[in-house]
Structure formats: structure tokens, C-alpha cells
Design a protein around this motif. Structure first.
Motif, PDB file in Angstrom:
ATOM      1  N   ILE A   1     -13.978  -3.820 -67.159  1.00  0.00           N
ATOM      2  CA  ILE A   1     -15.439  -3.860 -67.274  1.00  0.00           C
ATOM      3  C   ILE A   1     -15.866  -5.087 -68.075  1.00  0.00           C
ATOM      4  O   ILE A   1     -16.789  -5.811 -67.690  1.00  0.00           O
ATOM      5  CB  ILE A   1     -15.973  -2.576 -67.938  1.00  0.00           C
ATOM      6  CG1 ILE A   1     -15.718  -1.375 -67.035  1.00  0.00           C
ATOM      7  CG2 ILE A   1     -17.469  -2.703 -68.252  1.00  0.00           C
ATOM      8  CD1 ILE A   1     -15.921  -0.038 -67.715  1.00  0.00           C
ATOM      9  N   LEU A   2     -15.173  -5.346 -69.176  1.00  0.00           N
ATOM     10  CA  LEU A   2     -15.531  -6.481 -70.026  1.00  0.00           C
ATOM     11  C   LEU A   2     -15.270  -7.816 -69.337  1.00  0.00           C
ATOM     12  O   LEU A   2     -16.068  -8.751 -69.455  1.00  0.00           O
ATOM     13  CB  LEU A   2     -14.778  -6.393 -71.351  1.00  0.00           C
ATOM     14  CG  LEU A   2     -15.146  -5.178 -72.209  1.00  0.00           C
ATOM     15  CD1 LEU A   2     -14.207  -5.053 -73.397  1.00  0.00           C
ATOM     16  CD2 LEU A   2     -16.595  -5.259 -72.655  1.00  0.00           C
ATOM     17  N   VAL A   3     -14.181  -7.908 -68.593  1.00  0.00           N
ATOM     18  CA  VAL A   3     -13.884  -9.114 -67.822  1.00  0.00           C
ATOM     19  C   VAL A   3     -15.001  -9.349 -66.806  1.00  0.00           C
ATOM     20  O   VAL A   3     -15.467 -10.478 -66.623  1.00  0.00           O
ATOM     21  CB  VAL A   3     -12.503  -8.984 -67.136  1.00  0.00           C
ATOM     22  CG1 VAL A   3     -12.358  -9.925 -65.962  1.00  0.00           C
ATOM     23  CG2 VAL A   3     -11.389  -9.216 -68.151  1.00  0.00           C
ATOM     24  N   HIS A   4     -15.448  -8.291 -66.163  1.00  0.00           N
ATOM     25  CA  HIS A   4     -16.542  -8.383 -65.190  1.00  0.00           C
ATOM     26  C   HIS A   4     -17.791  -8.971 -65.846  1.00  0.00           C
ATOM     27  O   HIS A   4     -18.408  -9.896 -65.315  1.00  0.00           O
ATOM     28  CB  HIS A   4     -16.826  -6.992 -64.611  1.00  0.00           C
ATOM     29  CG  HIS A   4     -17.885  -6.974 -63.572  1.00  0.00           C
ATOM     30  ND1 HIS A   4     -17.604  -6.926 -62.228  1.00  0.00           N
ATOM     31  CD2 HIS A   4     -19.243  -6.994 -63.674  1.00  0.00           C
ATOM     32  CE1 HIS A   4     -18.735  -6.917 -61.547  1.00  0.00           C
ATOM     33  NE2 HIS A   4     -19.751  -6.954 -62.406  1.00  0.00           N
ATOM     34  N   GLU A   5     -18.145  -8.437 -66.995  1.00  0.00           N
ATOM     35  CA  GLU A   5     -19.351  -8.911 -67.679  1.00  0.00           C
ATOM     36  C   GLU A   5     -19.169 -10.326 -68.223  1.00  0.00           C
ATOM     37  O   GLU A   5     -20.102 -11.129 -68.188  1.00  0.00           O
ATOM     38  CB  GLU A   5     -19.760  -7.941 -68.789  1.00  0.00           C
ATOM     39  CG  GLU A   5     -20.084  -6.538 -68.306  1.00  0.00           C
ATOM     40  CD  GLU A   5     -21.065  -6.483 -67.140  1.00  0.00           C
ATOM     41  OE1 GLU A   5     -21.963  -7.349 -67.033  1.00  0.00           O
ATOM     42  OE2 GLU A   5     -20.936  -5.567 -66.310  1.00  0.00           O
ATOM     43  N   LEU A   6     -17.987 -10.654 -68.715  1.00  0.00           N
ATOM     44  CA  LEU A   6     -17.720 -12.022 -69.171  1.00  0.00           C
ATOM     45  C   LEU A   6     -17.824 -13.018 -68.015  1.00  0.00           C
ATOM     46  O   LEU A   6     -18.327 -14.130 -68.195  1.00  0.00           O
ATOM     47  CB  LEU A   6     -16.328 -12.119 -69.795  1.00  0.00           C
ATOM     48  CG  LEU A   6     -16.196 -11.730 -71.251  1.00  0.00           C
ATOM     49  CD1 LEU A   6     -14.724 -11.679 -71.655  1.00  0.00           C
ATOM     50  CD2 LEU A   6     -16.961 -12.689 -72.153  1.00  0.00           C
ATOM     51  N   ALA A   7     -17.350 -12.645 -66.857  1.00  0.00           N
ATOM     52  CA  ALA A   7     -17.403 -13.544 -65.698  1.00  0.00           C
ATOM     53  C   ALA A   7     -18.843 -13.908 -65.353  1.00  0.00           C
ATOM     54  O   ALA A   7     -19.107 -15.004 -64.841  1.00  0.00           O
ATOM     55  CB  ALA A   7     -16.699 -12.902 -64.502  1.00  0.00           C
ATOM     56  N   HIS A   8     -19.781 -13.031 -65.670  1.00  0.00           N
ATOM     57  CA  HIS A   8     -21.183 -13.331 -65.404  1.00  0.00           C
ATOM     58  C   HIS A   8     -21.717 -14.451 -66.292  1.00  0.00           C
ATOM     59  O   HIS A   8     -22.785 -15.007 -66.006  1.00  0.00           O
ATOM     60  CB  HIS A   8     -22.046 -12.077 -65.562  1.00  0.00           C
ATOM     61  CG  HIS A   8     -22.011 -11.173 -64.376  1.00  0.00           C
ATOM     62  ND1 HIS A   8     -22.383 -11.579 -63.114  1.00  0.00           N
ATOM     63  CD2 HIS A   8     -21.637  -9.872 -64.255  1.00  0.00           C
ATOM     64  CE1 HIS A   8     -22.252 -10.571 -62.270  1.00  0.00           C
ATOM     65  NE2 HIS A   8     -21.793  -9.526 -62.933  1.00  0.00           N
ATOM     66  N   LEU A   9     -21.013 -14.813 -67.350  1.00  0.00           N
ATOM     67  CA  LEU A   9     -21.434 -15.953 -68.157  1.00  0.00           C
ATOM     68  C   LEU A   9     -21.380 -17.245 -67.335  1.00  0.00           C
ATOM     69  O   LEU A   9     -22.185 -18.138 -67.523  1.00  0.00           O
ATOM     70  CB  LEU A   9     -20.557 -16.115 -69.397  1.00  0.00           C
ATOM     71  CG  LEU A   9     -20.662 -15.044 -70.470  1.00  0.00           C
ATOM     72  CD1 LEU A   9     -19.654 -15.302 -71.571  1.00  0.00           C
ATOM     73  CD2 LEU A   9     -22.068 -14.969 -71.037  1.00  0.00           C
TER      74      LEU A   9
END
Length: 149
Positions: free
Chosen positions: A98-106
Motif C-alpha cells: 500500500i505504501l509503495v503504491h502511494e509513494l509511486a504517486h509522487l
């Protein structure tokens, strides 16, 4: 698997315990380590937190927000990541996905090929973990939580 009641044994065999990142400070440091390892040049993250209302309001697992504010003559940008509170009690690989997913949105705002390529760069098992998380969510809806502590 869900209809035959085999999801619990399958998930618990693969992931016997939940992660230990129970508060926002621990979650923030975990995300900063991921960002430092894989995305050094991307914008800074001002806040990472569990959000009790996230799944109700946005029907999402996690949420990234980008806010620009004028402060004097400068434009200040802030990135925030929020994770649904229900993920305080899941295995660490699922939370990491989940965190990787949200980081990728950066770097990639849209769910396009480049976005998923970045997710896989940060977490090679990204797609498998996403599938397993969805299996868990189906199990949780029907039978309840697995990792209670």
C-alpha cells in the motif's frame, strides 16, 4: 477458496503475524526509509498517518495528497500519505505494498504503465501482494479479521 473457507488457513500460513507499525510516527519513519531507498530525488513527504475515516470517505486503501499553499512570496508544496486504519493489523508485506503504491504517486499521478513499473521496482512482488491483500479484504468482509494483535 473463500466459499470453502480456506482463505484463513492460506493467509495465516503465508503470513503468521501482523506488522508492528502501530502508530503514525513508526509509519512515517518506515515510509521515509522506503523513499530514501528508492525515490531519493522525489519531493518530500510532510505527513504519513493512519486515517480512521479513509475507507468510508474515499473507498480507498491509502491516499496521497499534494497541497500547494502560498506562504509570503513562496509556493510551499506538501505531500501527505494516509493509510486506512484497518491496515494497522495486517502483515508487513501487505502494508508495504500500500505504501509503495502511494509513494509511486509522487512521481506518477495516473495508474499507467510507468506507475506500475515503479511499484514493481520498489516491491518486486507488488502484483502478488495486491492480489493477496484483496483476498484478505474479501475474507475480512465475510469472516472478520485475521491478525487481531
Amino acid at each position: 477458496m473463500l466459499d470453502s473457507g480456506k482463505t484463513e488457513a492460506w493467509l495465516l500460513n503465508k503470513y503468521p503475524k501482523a506488522h508492528e507499525l502501530t502508530n503514525d510516527k513508526q509509519l512515517y519513519h518506515f515510509v521515509q526509509e522506503l523513499k530514501q531507498r528508492f525515490m531519493k530525488s522525489s519531493g518530500s513527504i510532510s505527513k504519513v498517518a493512519y486515517d480512521d475515516k479513509l475507507h468510508v470517505i474515499h473507498n480507498a486503501l491509502g491516499l496521497h495528497t499534494f497541497v500547494s499553499r502560498v506562504q509570503g512570496k513562496k509556493l510551499k508544496a506538501k505531500n501527505e500519505i494516509r493509510v486506512a486504519s484497518m491496515f494497522r493489523r495486517v502483515p508487513e508485506p501487505m502494508l508495504r505494498m500500500i505504501l509503495v503504491h502511494e509513494l509511486a504517486h509522487l512521481k506518477e499521478k495516473e495508474h499507467n504503465k510507468a506507475f506500475y513499473k515503479l511499484c514493481q521496482y520498489m516491491e518486486p512482488d507488488y502484483h502478488q501482494l495486491e492480489f493477496e491483500l484483496r483476498v484478505y479484504l474479501c475474507h475480512k468482509e465475510r469472516y472478520g479479521e485475521l491478525w487481531l494483535s
